[in-house]
Design an enzyme around this catalytic site. Structure first.
Site, PDB file in Angstrom:
ATOM      1  N   LYS A  28       0.839  -1.194   0.000  1.00 27.31           N
ATOM      2  CA  LYS A  28       0.000   0.000   0.000  1.00 27.31           C
ATOM      3  C   LYS A  28       0.883   1.257   0.000  1.00 27.31           C
ATOM      4  CE  LYS A  28      -0.382   0.241   5.046  1.00 27.31           C
ATOM      5  NZ  LYS A  28      -1.285   0.349   6.210  1.00 27.31           N
ATOM      6  N   TYR A 264      15.272  29.853   7.428  1.00 21.50           N
ATOM      7  CA  TYR A 264      14.178  30.656   7.962  1.00 21.50           C
ATOM      8  C   TYR A 264      14.158  30.647   9.487  1.00 21.50           C
ATOM      9  CZ  TYR A 264      12.246  30.613   3.230  1.00 21.50           C
ATOM     10  OH  TYR A 264      12.058  30.763   1.885  1.00 21.50           O
TER      11      TYR A 264
END
EC number: 5.1.1.1
Length: 387
Positions: A28, A264
């Site tokens: 999956k 940042y």
């Protein structure tokens, strides 16, 4: 890079631990980010008996690629295309409400749906609650008598198998045993009982009765990809080989003075003159934004990522100044975030980000090219057909 030889080796290791139980390889979420179709082919080549996915759409993609092995899909919504699933011979998990639309689709197609009934033994997600289980098995038995379904399996999902000392796993297995007995009392004869996930399989040998965990089939996911489901054991200790390597190259190098802020927020400021290396992988590529301090291996040494992970890039502090000159060869040098052998591990990035290694590999985004190695191993008998 995804090493399919490692995937095959892991399957063989897991099959040996599971024997004589069958092995379902869970592919999956694009095989936990490794590439569902190439991984599915590799696990079948190595001896997996069946494939597991969450959604019918994932199963249909495997069928479209020509994979004919048994595939079980178990997580459905009201929009799931059950007729397409039956037309493609996809086996379906049933937790309750799904039985009605599946039988309707079977009646309309003149088909018999192959289903696995799921009992919730304690995880609290899908699966029929214990109070509703008798009604579900009676309804399934009636649908089976009408030729609309064939109940080929009964299964559950373990909640804390990655902590083998906890008693809940034993309690879940006891509830599961009672649920199977109820199903048989209703006239069902499921040939496949399955409960064990990767940690369940890998810890079964420590049980007084391993067969209570292994049953008829095990469903393994993360261990296929060479990752440990346990906090205190490495893949190597489990006989597994990590299959995914996330790597890029150094795209910029520069010397900076002490006091240089990085990325940042300027949460990281250099405390000495040093060299910074820029690597063009960021949270848009799946590197967790919370993974400050995650390891990166460059030219045989491992350094920390510093500052806030950006959308497209991370910064690595090389710890010494003056390395930006061309003779150092850093520009274009390989930068490995995780992989096998001497490379940092996915678990190290998980620790830095406060998550689990499952998430680290699964979240690698589609914009990162997957290169599959060793995809040409002998494929005789690779795709098992249903009996």
């Amino acid at each position: 890079m995804v090493d399919l030889a490692a995937v095959r080796a892991n399957v063989r290791r897991l099959r040996a631990l599971a024997a004589p139980a069958r092995l379902m390889a869970v592919v999956k979420a694009d095989a936990y980010g490794h590439g569902a179709v190439p991984v599915a082919r590799a696990v079948l080549e190595a001896g997996a008996d069946a494939l597991g996915v969450a959604h019918v759409g994932e199963a249909l993609a495997l069928r479209a690629a020509g994979i004919g092995a048994p595939v079980l899909a178990w997580l459905h919504t009201v929009d799931t295309d059950f007729p397409a699933a039956l037309a493609a011979d996809v086996e379906l998990g049933v937790s309750g409400w799904e039985l009605a639309p599946i039988t309707e689709a079977a009646r309309a197609l003149g088909a018999t749906a192959r289903i696995h009934l799921k009992i919730d033994t304690g995880l609290g997600r899908n699966g029929a609650p214990a109070a509703l289980w008798p009604a579900l098995v009676r309804a399934a038995a009636q649908a089976e008598a009408e030729g609309l379904v064939r109940v080929v399996g009964v299964f559950t999902h373990l909640a804390v198998a990655d902590e083998p000392a906890r008693p809940e796993t034993r309690e879940q297995l006891e509830r599961f045993r009672a649920a199977v007995a109820t199903a048989r009392a209703a006239g069902l004869r499921p040939g496949l009982r399955h409960a064990a996930n990767s940690p369940g399989l890998l810890s079964a040998a420590g049980l007084e009765r391993p067969e209570d965990m292994l049953l008829d089939m095990v469903r393994v996911g993360v261990s296929l990809y060479g990752l440990s489901p346990f906090a205190d054991r490495t893949p190597e200790q489990l006989g597994l080989v990590p299959a995914m390597t996330l790597r890029s190259t150094v795209s910029a190098v520069k010397d900076v003075p002490a006091g240089q802020g990085v990325s940042y927020g300027l949460s990281y400021v250099t405390d000495r003159p040093t060299t910074l290396a820029l690597v063009p992988l960021g949270y848009a590529d799946g590197v967790p934004r919370s993974g400050t301090g995650g390891p990166v291996r460059i030219q045989g040494r491992t350094y920390p990522e510093v500052g806030r992970v950006a959308m497209d890039q991370i910064v690595v502090d090389l710890g010494a100044p003056g390395r930006s000159a061309p003779e150092h060869g850093l520009l274009g040098a390989e930068a490995v975030l995780f992989g096998a052998g001497e490379n940092p591990s996915a678990s190290a990035w998980a620790e830095a980000a406060g998550t689990i290694n499952y998430e680290i590999v699964t979240r690698v985004s589609p914009r990162v090219p997957r290169v599959h190695l060793h995809a040409t191993e002998e494929r005789a008998g690779a795709e098992k057909e249903k009996p």
